[in-house]
Scaffold this active site. Structure first.
Site, mmCIF file in Angstrom:
data_model
loop_
_atom_site.group_PDB
_atom_site.id
_atom_site.type_symbol
_atom_site.label_atom_id
_atom_site.label_comp_id
_atom_site.label_asym_id
_atom_site.label_seq_id
_atom_site.Cartn_x
_atom_site.Cartn_y
_atom_site.Cartn_z
ATOM 1 N N TYR A 1 -4.724 5.406 1.788
ATOM 2 C CA TYR A 1 -3.945 5.558 2.908
ATOM 3 C C TYR A 1 -2.423 5.928 2.404
ATOM 4 O O TYR A 1 -1.886 7.185 2.754
ATOM 5 C CB TYR A 1 -3.902 4.571 3.858
ATOM 6 C CG TYR A 1 -3.026 4.883 5.110
ATOM 7 C CD1 TYR A 1 -3.348 5.590 6.105
ATOM 8 C CD2 TYR A 1 -1.745 4.090 5.239
ATOM 9 C CE1 TYR A 1 -2.691 5.890 7.374
ATOM 10 C CE2 TYR A 1 -0.973 4.272 6.169
ATOM 11 C CZ TYR A 1 -1.457 5.089 7.308
ATOM 12 O OH TYR A 1 -0.517 5.330 8.422
ATOM 13 N N SER B 1 4.480 7.709 7.078
ATOM 14 C CA SER B 1 4.282 6.308 7.559
ATOM 15 C C SER B 1 5.199 5.681 6.478
ATOM 16 O O SER B 1 5.656 6.227 5.626
ATOM 17 C CB SER B 1 2.884 5.449 7.139
ATOM 18 O OG SER B 1 2.912 4.247 6.932
#
Length: 259
Positions: free
Chosen positions: A150, A137
Site C-alpha cells: 500500500y 496518504s
C-alpha cells in the site's frame, strides 16, 4: 478555485472519506456532480438529489481496475455536463494480502483516470482546464512497513501527481494538480488491519498501528474541499488530525548537464 457553478467528478464517492467529501462539496453551489464507484448507495444518492435539486447529481458504475470502465464513465460525463472542472481520484484499497489489486486500484487506476480526464480537460485539446486532486496518504510520504505494498502504491501516487504538476505541463494544459495525504482517518479502510498486513506474522508495528490517533472523516473532507478552493498547482498537503500542512518535498537529485 471558486467552486460556484463548477462541474465535479468524484471517484470513490460512496467510500468512507468519499461520502463526507461529496457532502462537503454539495454545501457549495456547484453546478453538477458525477460520482464514479463500483457500487451505488441508492439511498444516499436519492437523499443527495432531494436535498440539492439545483445540482445535477448522477452516478456511473466504475471498476477502477478496468480501463474500458474509466473511458465509458468520462465519456458519459462529458456528454451530460459538456465539461468538468474538478476531478478527485479517491478510490482506494488497503490490503497488502491482495498485491495486484492494491496496485491496480491505488496506483494504476489513479494514473488511468488522470490521463483519461486530461483528454477532456486539456486546453490544448479544446478543454477548459481545471484541477485534478489525487488522494495519496501519509504512507505515500514515507515508508510504512506494516503496509509495504500500500505504501509503495501511495508513494507512486504522490510522485506521479507531483510530476503531472510540472509548470510546463500546467502552462500547456491549464490543468493543475494537488496531492492529498490523509493521516489515519476513522473509516472502514482501517478495520481488521491484522488480516491486511504485508506479512502474516506478528510484529510490534501492529500494536503501535492500533494506538495511532485517528481523525474524523468529516474533518478530513472539510480540509480536502478547502484545499480544492485554496491550494496552488503542485501542492502536497498532509491532512492530519483535523489540520492541513503543506509538505515541503526535498529535492534529492539534480541532473548534471553536459556543457
Amino acid at each position: 478555485m471558486d467552486l460556484a457553478g463548477k462541474n465535479v467528478v468524484y471517484l470513490g464517492g460512496f467510500g468512507g472519506i468519499g461520502q463526507k467529501c461529496v457532502q462537503e462539496l454539495l454545501r457549495r453551489p456547484i453546478k453538477a456532480l458525477a460520482i464514479f464507484d463500483l457500487n451505488a448507495n441508492e439511498e444516499l444518492l436519492a437523499e443527495w438529489k432531494s436535498q440539492h435539486p439545483d445540482t445535477d447529481i448522477f452516478y456511473h458504475k466504475l471498476d477502477i481496475t478496468q480501463k474500458s470502465d474509466i473511458d465509458a464513465a468520462y465519456k458519459a460525463t462529458a456528454e451530460r455536463f459538456g465539461h468538468f472542472d474538478v476531478v478527485v481520484n479517491g478510490s482506494g484499497l488497503m490490503n497488502d494480502r491482495l498485491v495486484e489489486l492494491t496496485i491496480q486500484i491505488n496506483l494504476l487506476g489513479v494514473i488511468n483516470s488522470t490521463l483519461t480526464a486530461l483528454e477532456y480537460m486539456d486546453m490544448a485539446k479544446g478543454g477548459k482546464g481545471g484541477l485534478i486532486v489525487n488522494i495519496s496518504s501519509v504512507a505515500g510520504l514515507q515508508p510504512t512497513a506494516i503496509m509495504a505494498i500500500y505504501s509503495a502504491a501511495k508513494t507512486g501516487v504522490t510522485t506521479f501527481t507531483r510530476a503531472m504538476a510540472n509548470p510546463f505541463f500546467y502552462a500547456h494544459s491549464g490543468v493543475g494538480f494537488i496531492t492529498i495525504c490523509p493521516g489515519f482517518t476513522d473509516t472502514g479502510l482501517l478495520e481488521d488491519i491484522g488480516n491486511k498486513t504485508t506479512f502474516t506474522y506478528d510484529t510490534p508495528m501492529l500494536a503501535m498501528f492500533n494506538r495511532v490517533k485517528r481523525q474524523k472523516a468529516e474533518d478530513c473532507a472539510r480540509n480536502l474541499v478547502s484545499a480544492i478552493e485554496t491550494s496552488k498547482n503542485g501542492a502536497v498537503l498532509m491532512l492530519e488530525l483535523g489540520e492541513t500542512t503543506e509538505v515541503d518535498m526535498p529535492v534529492m537529485w539534480k541532473p548534471q548537464l553536459d556543457n
